[in-house]
Write a protein that holds these residues in place. Structure first.
Motif, PDB file in Angstrom:
ATOM      1  N   GLU A  44      33.554  13.889 -21.767  1.00  0.00           N
ATOM      2  CA  GLU A  44      32.343  13.779 -20.961  1.00  0.00           C
ATOM      3  C   GLU A  44      31.273  12.980 -21.697  1.00  0.00           C
ATOM      4  OE1 GLU A  44      31.828  14.595 -17.956  1.00  0.00           O
ATOM      5  OE2 GLU A  44      33.501  15.923 -17.452  1.00  0.00           O
ATOM      6  N   ASP A  45      31.121  13.254 -22.992  1.00  0.00           N
ATOM      7  CA  ASP A  45      30.120  12.521 -23.779  1.00  0.00           C
ATOM      8  C   ASP A  45      30.449  11.031 -23.836  1.00  0.00           C
ATOM      9  OD1 ASP A  45      28.769  14.856 -24.270  1.00  0.00           O
ATOM     10  OD2 ASP A  45      29.718  15.213 -26.222  1.00  0.00           O
ATOM     11  N   ASN A  58      29.892   9.314 -20.390  1.00  0.00           N
ATOM     12  CA  ASN A  58      28.475   9.091 -20.080  1.00  0.00           C
ATOM     13  C   ASN A  58      27.926   7.892 -20.846  1.00  0.00           C
ATOM     14  OD1 ASN A  58      28.248  11.213 -18.269  1.00  0.00           O
ATOM     15  ND2 ASN A  58      27.792  12.708 -19.897  1.00  0.00           N
ATOM     16  N   ARG A  66      29.164   4.805 -19.023  1.00  0.00           N
ATOM     17  CA  ARG A  66      28.403   4.567 -17.784  1.00  0.00           C
ATOM     18  C   ARG A  66      27.063   3.903 -18.092  1.00  0.00           C
ATOM     19  NH1 ARG A  66      26.397   7.963 -14.996  1.00  0.00           N
ATOM     20  NH2 ARG A  66      26.808   7.335 -12.841  1.00  0.00           N
ATOM     21  N   SER A  67      26.437   4.294 -19.196  1.00  0.00           N
ATOM     22  CA  SER A  67      25.126   3.735 -19.537  1.00  0.00           C
ATOM     23  C   SER A  67      25.197   2.258 -19.896  1.00  0.00           C
ATOM     24  CB  SER A  67      24.514   4.520 -20.703  1.00  0.00           C
ATOM     25  OG  SER A  67      25.265   4.317 -21.895  1.00  0.00           O
TER      26      SER A  67
END
Length: 375
Positions: free
Chosen positions: A345-346, A349, A352-353
């Motif tokens: 998950e980290d 994310n 995605r950024s």
């Protein structure tokens, strides 16, 4: 060279309803009108019919129309362009008469909001400067005789009673010579170069070269790399320097080389180019072709001079592709290297950024969650 005009030009006073046989004829009229009044001209837009590709409408304006976009270069820029846009509203629109097939003037406005050129200097405006056939012959003759451009231009100024009476500048003369030399690259020269390349390929099939042709099917840009260059780049191509200031040949073709350093700190060559001109389009093709010759291996760092067109091409062909490559690597890591869900998950994310649009990533993530729910 003077452009050929189609038929007699109308009076140099634009009027609504005035007719022109072609848009070229109208453009020549607008250029002459600008020269008479003392303002630079520019084409704003043109619309074409989908059925036959003919221009259905267009507009010609004063070169001071609109506002210049925000200059993103920093304060260290040595030669910033002068601001000339004043949102001048002077314009002449044209619309096709479907019955006659010619063009009528519409949307006319002739009041400027800036100072105009004086009649004594209006002939030196960019749109008004021209080199006639006779002047071109004299320039070419002087060049063949070994007379430098500056001396030849000074002589031409003396012959007409001063530089203000000459219809072209020293830079126009240099551009004329460069264009003539480049366009007149004889078959013997091009043929010799192609024969040399073919001989190198016969000696070693790893030798690579590429030619870019212009619209007249004449050679524009040339890129080549031999077997040693290919091998050296594979080992030492992380840092590359490219420059076109090493010199030019008789035809004024800029010559450039891609270079780097080996493990002994010795200079090694990765590729060489002969360029038609130093525009963004030429640099873009050269960088693209260079990378393709080296199996699309991207350098981690590339050094160039301060040429704006070159820097723009490097950013598009190298830096942006490096970003894409890094994103793909991060995505691959998310898919296959993170077994712990929290760690995944980290990492996801962070990925995605880095992307401007996350639509595709979100759809993939949604499918993953659906898969987890099923199990």
């Amino acid at each position: 060279m003077e452009e050929k005009r189609e038929g007699p030009l109308p009076s140099l006073l634009p009027q609504v309803g005035m007719e022109f046989n072609t848009t070229d004829e109208a453009w020549m009229f607008w250029i002459r009108y600008g020269g008479q009044k003392g303002f630079e001209v520019r084409k704003m837009y043109k619309n074409k019919r989908k059925s036959d590709g003919k221009i259905s409408s267009c507009r010609y304006v004063c070169a001071n129309e609109g506002h210049r976009k925000l200059d993103k270069r920093d304060h260290l820029t040595k030669c910033p362009r002068a601001k000339t846009r004043t949102d001048c509203q002077v314009r002449m629109g044209l619309i096709m008469d479907k019955n006659k097939g010619n063009y009528k003037v519409t949307g006319l406005f002739l009041e400027h909001n800036h100072t105009l050129q004086l009649p004594e200097t209006s002939h030196l405006m960019v749109s008004q400067r021209q080199i006639s056939e006779l002047q071109g012959f004299e320039i070419k003759t002087a060049d063949d005789a070994g007379i430098g451009p500056k001396a030849a231009h000074e002589l031409a100024c003396i012959q007409v009673g001063g530089s203000v009476n000459l219809s072209y500048t020293l830079q126009d003369q240099k551009n004329y010579l460069r264009g003539k030399r480049q366009r007149e690259m004889a078959y013997g020269q091009a043929g010799s170069m192609l024969r040399y390349f073919q001989e190198k390929i016969t000696e070693n099939p790893s030798f690579q070269y590429a030619l870019q042709m212009d619209r007249e099917e004449k050679i524009a840009n040339i890129v080549w790399a031999d077997a040693k260059m290919l091998t050296d780049y594979a080992y030492f191509g992380d840092v590359v320097s490219f420059d076109t200031t090493f010199g030019t040949n008789r035809e004024s073709w800029p010559f450039g080389v891609f270079v780097g350093f080996n493990h002994f700190r010795q200079t090694v060559v990765f590729g060489a180019v002969l360029m038609y001109d130093e525009t963004f389009e030429s640099f873009k093709w050269i960088f693209e072709t260079f990378l393709r010759a080296h199996n699309d291996k991207q350098p981690k760092t590339i050094y160039t001079d301060q040429d704006y067109a070159m820097g723009k091409a490097v950013k598009e062909e190298v830096e942006d592709k490096n970003k894409e490559s890094n994103i793909l690597s991060d995505f691959s890591a998310c898919m296959y290297e993170h077994e712990d869900e929290a760690t995944f998950e980290d990492a996801f994310n962070i990925l995605r950024s880095k992307m401007k649009k996350q639509t595709w990533l979100d759809s993939i993530y949604k499918e993953r969650k659906n898969g987890l729910n099923v199990t």
